[in-house]
Enzyme design. Structure first.
Site, mmCIF file in Angstrom:
data_model
loop_
_atom_site.group_PDB
_atom_site.id
_atom_site.type_symbol
_atom_site.label_atom_id
_atom_site.label_comp_id
_atom_site.label_asym_id
_atom_site.label_seq_id
_atom_site.Cartn_x
_atom_site.Cartn_y
_atom_site.Cartn_z
ATOM 1 C CG HIS A 87 -1.831 -1.153 1.306
ATOM 2 N ND1 HIS A 87 -2.876 -1.343 0.440
ATOM 3 C CD2 HIS A 87 -1.848 -2.220 2.159
ATOM 4 C CE1 HIS A 87 -3.507 -2.470 0.757
ATOM 5 N NE2 HIS A 87 -2.903 -3.016 1.795
ATOM 6 C CG HIS A 114 2.873 5.384 6.137
ATOM 7 N ND1 HIS A 114 2.635 5.289 7.496
ATOM 8 C CD2 HIS A 114 1.792 6.027 5.616
ATOM 9 C CE1 HIS A 114 1.456 5.836 7.782
ATOM 10 N NE2 HIS A 114 0.927 6.293 6.652
ATOM 11 C CG HIS A 116 -0.360 8.491 2.067
ATOM 12 N ND1 HIS A 116 -1.168 7.381 1.996
ATOM 13 C CD2 HIS A 116 -0.020 8.619 3.380
ATOM 14 C CE1 HIS A 116 -1.321 6.856 3.206
ATOM 15 N NE2 HIS A 116 -0.624 7.597 4.070
ATOM 16 C CD GLU A 126 -3.781 9.477 3.212
ATOM 17 O OE1 GLU A 126 -4.431 8.555 2.704
ATOM 18 O OE2 GLU A 126 -3.362 9.452 4.403
ATOM 19 C CG HIS A 139 0.938 10.135 7.455
ATOM 20 N ND1 HIS A 139 -0.135 9.420 6.935
ATOM 21 C CD2 HIS A 139 0.703 11.438 7.174
ATOM 22 C CE1 HIS A 139 -0.979 10.269 6.371
ATOM 23 N NE2 HIS A 139 -0.484 11.500 6.505
#
Length: 305
Positions: A87, A114, A116, A126, A139
């Site tokens: 992911h 991690h 995004h 996000e 994050h």
């Protein structure tokens, strides 16, 4: 009757199991059609205090208790373990780094970070500020150390969120970018070739005085509403090529048919939740200061309970 009850329990548990085992992002759902897109996520994902949100900076309420953070162990350089978890790319941080201050009621220990991202440089974060998305979002996930017995703790995790924009090359990030080539497929792990610290990844410490705070959830299933979010106003700068490397080198699937990109959860409704902004005059606290500062969790939660 017992058989009927057992069947009802089994039927009720299946959506939760599917959401946990086969959840995916929208781009995966469109490509594979065999997993649950964000609108179908189970667990707590359909509740009212979810993350991420759009932060309207002019509406955030000043909270004088949201002072500077104390970062301990953030300056320690290591060759971190990096993994493709199917992911995102995750960096395992061990248990050496902690944060305190920043209006937190306890000390929190860093567990992992991690990211995004998107291949579109204004669509990969996000959270958004005033409706604007950024190229990426990082994050750093911390877990509360002094846990008290409670049925529904709202502050089990403290996540530091850093927005990322395209700019000059970031040498501090380069060891992580270079590690991506070794983990294209899910479940693959590697070790960075060069030692870096968490501070190497962040903006200058003086610029970490300005941030936004709200109570929310994890942004992946089961979306537990146990997170104190800190979204920093100062973005991290990476070169465009460093940003695009995440979309180009990583894949969602073992067959390497779908590149890992657009791994973002859509914005959630803020509802009646309050968003606060910091006031942190002066320099950041020294790394050796005691962990606990003035507790403000009760004040922050007053608008939710």
């Amino acid at each position: 009757m017992r058989l009927l009850l057992a069947l009802l329990v089994l039927a009720a548990s299946q959506p939760w199991a599917r959401a946990e085992s086969h959840w995916c992002y929208e781009t995966q759902a469109k490509a594979f059609n065999n997993c649950l897109a964000p609108a179908q996520w189970g667990g707590d994902c359909q509740k009212d205090h979810q993350s991420p949100i759009n932060i309207v900076t002019t509406k955030a309420q000043l909270n004088k208790n949201l002072g500077p953070f104390s970062f301990s162990g953030y300056d320690e350089k290591q060759k971190w373990t990096v993994q493709n978890n199917g992911h995102s790319v995750m960096v395992l941080l061990g248990d050496k780094a902690t944060i305190a201050g920043g209006g937190l009621a306890s000390q929190y220990r860093a567990k992992q970070l991690h990211l995004h991202w998107s291949s579109v440089l204004d669509a990969g974060s996000e959270h958004s500020l005033n409706g604007d998305q950024f190229a990426m979002e990082m994050h750093i996930v911390h877990e509360k150390e002094n846990k008290k017995e409670a049925q529904d703790p709202k502050d089990e995790f403290a996540v530091l969120a850093f927005l990322v924009e395209a700019g000059s090359k970031n040498d501090g990030f380069q060891p992580l970018v270079e590690a991506l080539s070794a983990i294209p497929r899910p479940t693959m792990n590697t070790t960075m070739q060069e030692s870096i610290s968490l501070l190497d990844l962040l903006p200058e410490e003086e610029k970490l005085r300005h941030y936004f705070r709200y109570l929310g959830s994890l942004t992946t299933p089961g979306c537990e509403e146990k997170v104190i979010w800190t979204v920093f106003e100062e973005p991290i700068q990476l070169h465009k090529d460093q940003i695009l490397a995440f979309s180009e080198k990583l894949y969602y699937d073992r067959e390497q048919k779908l590149k890992m990109t657009d791994n973002i959860r859509p914005l959630q409704h803020r509802g009646q939740r309050l968003v606060f902004k910091s006031q942190a005059p002066g320099r950041l606290l020294a790394l050796t200061l005691p962990a606990l500062l003035v507790p403000t969790l009760t004040y922050l939660m007053a608008g939710f309970l």
